[in-house]
Enzyme design. Structure first.
Site, PDB file in Angstrom:
ATOM      1  N   SER A 150       4.586   6.911   2.740  1.00  0.00           N
ATOM      2  CA  SER A 150       5.160   5.607   3.076  1.00  0.00           C
ATOM      3  C   SER A 150       4.630   4.554   2.118  1.00  0.00           C
ATOM      4  O   SER A 150       3.438   4.555   1.793  1.00  0.00           O
ATOM      5  CB  SER A 150       4.734   5.169   4.492  1.00  0.00           C
ATOM      6  OG  SER A 150       4.999   6.175   5.451  1.00  0.00           O
ATOM      7  N   HIS A 206       0.715   5.143   1.372  1.00  0.00           N
ATOM      8  CA  HIS A 206      -0.084   5.944   2.307  1.00  0.00           C
ATOM      9  C   HIS A 206       0.542   7.333   2.459  1.00  0.00           C
ATOM     10  O   HIS A 206       1.754   7.444   2.677  1.00  0.00           O
ATOM     11  CB  HIS A 206      -0.165   5.251   3.671  1.00  0.00           C
ATOM     12  CG  HIS A 206      -0.997   6.017   4.642  1.00  0.00           C
ATOM     13  ND1 HIS A 206      -2.380   6.009   4.608  1.00  0.00           N
ATOM     14  CD2 HIS A 206      -0.650   6.873   5.636  1.00  0.00           C
ATOM     15  CE1 HIS A 206      -2.847   6.812   5.546  1.00  0.00           C
ATOM     16  NE2 HIS A 206      -1.812   7.350   6.189  1.00  0.00           N
ATOM     17  N   ASP A 218      -2.935   0.529   8.036  1.00  0.00           N
ATOM     18  CA  ASP A 218      -1.740   1.358   7.782  1.00  0.00           C
ATOM     19  C   ASP A 218      -0.612   1.021   8.753  1.00  0.00           C
ATOM     20  O   ASP A 218       0.225   1.878   9.070  1.00  0.00           O
ATOM     21  CB  ASP A 218      -2.088   2.863   7.859  1.00  0.00           C
ATOM     22  CG  ASP A 218      -3.152   3.261   6.843  1.00  0.00           C
ATOM     23  OD1 ASP A 218      -3.175   2.689   5.742  1.00  0.00           O
ATOM     24  OD2 ASP A 218      -3.973   4.136   7.166  1.00  0.00           O
ATOM     25  N   ASN A 244       0.850  -1.196   0.000  1.00  0.00           N
ATOM     26  CA  ASN A 244       0.000   0.000   0.000  1.00  0.00           C
ATOM     27  C   ASN A 244       0.881   1.241   0.000  1.00  0.00           C
ATOM     28  O   ASN A 244       2.008   1.215   0.491  1.00  0.00           O
ATOM     29  CB  ASN A 244      -0.883   0.017   1.257  1.00  0.00           C
ATOM     30  CG  ASN A 244      -1.828   1.199   1.298  1.00  0.00           C
ATOM     31  OD1 ASN A 244      -2.394   1.581   0.267  1.00  0.00           O
ATOM     32  ND2 ASN A 244      -1.996   1.793   2.469  1.00  0.00           N
TER      33      ASN A 244
END
Ligand code: GAR
Length: 216
Positions: free
Chosen positions: A138, A111, A147, A109
């Site tokens: 990040s 973020h 997250d 992911n």
């Protein structure tokens, strides 16, 4: 074998500028985007993918009775696509532990914050309200914790006194579009791994803030 053309499935919900950066990089890299899936039928990213002749698919969460049913539909499609890696690129649905654990080590992911600070949404606004002097982005492995998976790379940007959420988002996005393709190419080259909730690059344990970006 991931060395040649790692197959990527990209999950999006919106504009798709990170998808665009991944597509642009993929033409001259070791990964290939097999499919783009959006939970939002109006996602502009779908048009970006179509323009590049990449298969697109809408799995609209609003058409399912439960998160479980939505995720089941997603899993069925992902099984057909059979990607080596799933990249969440502005995918704004929270995935259940069941889903995440199914793909653990194979799902990344991006973020817009310096995790573990500012998990969740509206990060740019919250950073300005908190008078932070720096902010950033990040890229991390996705785990059960929202997250909260191990960070692979972070990039910082300054926060200026006259910043608005929009100006800050633009500054962060410039970094996003550089680091996400880089991290995906590391994965595709088999240089990344996750074990016991820690991320490794070239078999070396990465610090909490992820790897230092060096020009390669
Ligand atoms: C990006 O800033 C990404 O970091 C963020 O959404 C934006 C998507 O932009 N992701 C999250 O907030 C995930 N929690 P894009 O659709 O133009 O790539």
């Amino acid at each position: 074998m991931k060395t040649n053309h790692c197959k990527l499935a990209v999950l999006i919900s919106g504009n798709g500028t990170n998808l665009q950066a991944l597509m642009d990089a993929s033409f001259n890299s070791n990964f290939k985007i097999s499919a783009v899936i959006s939970n939002n039928p109006n996602s502009f990213g779908l048009q970006r993918a179509e323009k590049n002749n990449i298969a697109t698919l809408v799995i609209n969460h609003k058409e399912y009775d439960s998160k479980q049913a939505f995720e089941q539909a997603l899993m069925i499609k992902l099984k057909e696509i059979n990607p080596d890696l799933i990249a969440l690129a502005g995918f704004m649905r929270i995935l259940s532990p069941n889903f995440v654990n199914h793909y653990v080590g194979k799902i990344l992911n991006i973020h817009p914050s310096l995790l573990p600070k500012y998990t969740g949404i509206n990060t740019h606004q919250r950073v300005i309200e908190a008078n932070e002097s720096e902010h950033g982005v990040s890229v991390h492995y996705v785990t059960e914790e929202l997250d909260g998976g191990p960070v692979i790379v972070q990039e910082k940007v300054p926060v200026f006194n006259d910043d608005t959420p929009e100006t800050l988002a633009t500054r962060v996005a410039e970094k996003e579009h550089i680091i996400y393709p880089k991290v995906v190419s590391w994965f595709a080259a088999d240089r990344l791994a996750m074990a016991a909730n820690k991320a490794y690059l070239d078999q070396e344990l990465l610090p909490a803030g992820g790897a230092e970006i060096k020009s390669e």
